[in-house]
Design an enzyme around this catalytic site. Structure first.
Site, PDB file in Angstrom:
ATOM      1  N   CYS A  88       0.832  -1.207   0.000  1.00  0.00           N
ATOM      2  CA  CYS A  88       0.000   0.000   0.000  1.00  0.00           C
ATOM      3  C   CYS A  88       0.861   1.248   0.000  1.00  0.00           C
ATOM      4  O   CYS A  88       1.371   1.664   1.048  1.00  0.00           O
ATOM      5  CB  CYS A  88      -0.941  -0.012   1.207  1.00  0.00           C
ATOM      6  SG  CYS A  88      -1.987   1.452   1.291  1.00  0.00           S
ATOM      7  N   CYS A 128      -0.442   4.112   2.148  1.00  0.00           N
ATOM      8  CA  CYS A 128      -0.224   3.926   3.597  1.00  0.00           C
ATOM      9  C   CYS A 128       1.239   4.153   3.961  1.00  0.00           C
ATOM     10  O   CYS A 128       1.550   4.779   4.975  1.00  0.00           O
ATOM     11  CB  CYS A 128      -0.573   2.500   4.033  1.00  0.00           C
ATOM     12  SG  CYS A 128      -2.043   1.812   3.297  1.00  0.00           S
ATOM     13  N   ASP A 129       2.141   3.611   3.189  1.00  0.00           N
ATOM     14  CA  ASP A 129       3.539   3.518   3.629  1.00  0.00           C
ATOM     15  C   ASP A 129       4.536   4.353   2.831  1.00  0.00           C
ATOM     16  O   ASP A 129       5.704   4.454   3.219  1.00  0.00           O
ATOM     17  CB  ASP A 129       3.988   2.036   3.582  1.00  0.00           C
ATOM     18  CG  ASP A 129       3.148   1.179   4.518  1.00  0.00           C
ATOM     19  OD1 ASP A 129       2.750   1.695   5.571  1.00  0.00           O
ATOM     20  OD2 ASP A 129       2.881   0.011   4.192  1.00  0.00           O
TER      21      ASP A 129
END
Ligand code: NDP
Length: 317
Positions: free
Chosen positions: A137, A140-141
């Site tokens: 992701c 997200c990261d």
């Protein structure tokens, strides 16, 4: 074995969508019962810091955030049970749901929040370094790789979108495409091709993620020439698609060709009255904890309204 208690609101799946549905359903007095599935907490259990969920200005670890969600759901009386829904019978209400292939429960309404699972390449090194430089992701990261070099695998719309997202944060993004062309829509592929700090390697596959404790590089092979090389990188993103966890609903709930549940636009209603779908099981576009939580809230409100309508109809007759 049969449990004859009729549950007013049964929630299947324990990610942000399920827990949010539980909080709302419990506060509405529906006495929700949740079956968590095999990975309570869902995809956030394999995420480290979550920095984009509003309300956590310092960020929070994914597993801790899910513990907070669970505590909040339980505080209002949600009955959280560990168990996997293995079969459903939605032919009439109360619906019949089989847990762990043995216990049958009955429910007036069902909220499906079984989520989706990222597809992985299947390398041992990918699994070992998951959460330590390997991610599925970018949204997200990606932030953790600001100014660094990363590699992304995939050639669909998701991979293109994520590569473009990463290109704004990272110094260089190397994209591995296994064929000699993209699967993504032309506009998305062109955006990637026209981004100066994205380099595309066609006919190239990852063989191994290098590094002991954190990602240090990626060994790749050109599947035409069989030539191998090592790309230096601190992040390895896999964007080869997701699989919604919806197999048990096949034949009951209308789904698209990839298995994502179809809901009436603007609602969480499925084709079966009284069955609602929230979170990634019905969302292949946004897939964020906050959007999953939002649809979980919608599902609980809709379940509550559905039960109220059924009750007032029964009172009339
Ligand atoms: P897709 O299934 O469309 O694409 C998956 C990609 O991963 C393909 O390019 C495929 O390669 C590649 N792949 C699969 N397995 C491997 C492997 N083992 N090694 C290397 N590469 C592999 O998934 P997406 O998640 O990209 O998209 C899912 C759906 O969501 C699509 O319908 C897409 O259009 C939609 N979507 C739309 C967006 C938007 O409109 N903004 C954003 C994101 C998704 P190959 O091509 O060789 O099969």
């Amino acid at each position: 074995m049969s449990d004859q208690q009729i549950i007013q609101c049964l929630i299947i799946g324990a990610g942000p969508a399920g827990y949010t549905a539980a909080i709302y359903a419990a506060r509405a007095g529906l006495k929700p019962v949740m079956y968590t599935g095999l990975q309570p907490g869902g995809q956030l259990m394999i995420t480290n810091d979550v920095e984009n969920y509003p309300g956590y200005p310092e960020g929070i670890m994914g597993p801790q955030m899910m513990e907070d969600f669970k505590n909040q759901a339980e505080r209002f009386g949600t009955d959280v049970r560990f168990g996997l829904a293995t079969k459903v019978d939605f032919s009439k209400r109360p619906f019949k749901i089989t847990i762990d292939e043995s216990v049958e429960v009955l429910a007036e309404t069902v909220i499906i929040s079984t989520g989706a699972s990222a597809k992985w390449l299947g390398m041992e090194s990918e699994q070992r370094l998951n959460g330590h430089g390997v991610s599925a992701c970018a949204v997200c990261d990606g932030f953790f790789y600001k100014g660094q070099d990363v590699v992304i695998v995939g050639a669909g719309d998701t991979a293109c979108e994520e590569a473009h997202y990463l290109s704004k944060l990272c110094k260089k993004v190397t994209m591995l495409v296994r064929r000699d062309e993209f699967r993504a829509s032309k506009i998305m592929a062109n955006r990637v091709k026209n981004t100066p700090n994205i380099e595309i390697f066609f006919n190239t596959e990852a063989v191994e993620v290098m590094g002991e404790k954190v990602v240090e590089g990626v060994k790749v092979i050109n599947n035409k020439t069989q030539e191998t090389s090592i790309i230096s990188a601190t992040g390895f993103f896999v964007a080869i698609g997701h699989e919604p966890n919806t197999a048990i609903f096949k034949g009951w709930i209308t789904m698209d060709e990839q298995g994502y549940l179809i809901t009436k636009p603007g609602t969480t209603q499925t084709n079966i009255e009284g069955v609602f779908a929230a979170g990634d099981a019905q969302d292949k576009i946004y897939r964020q904890a906050v959007t999953a939580a939002g649809t979980g809230c919608m599902a609980a409100l809709e379940a509550e309204r559905f039960l109220a309508a059924v009750e007032s109809e029964a009172a009339v007759h």
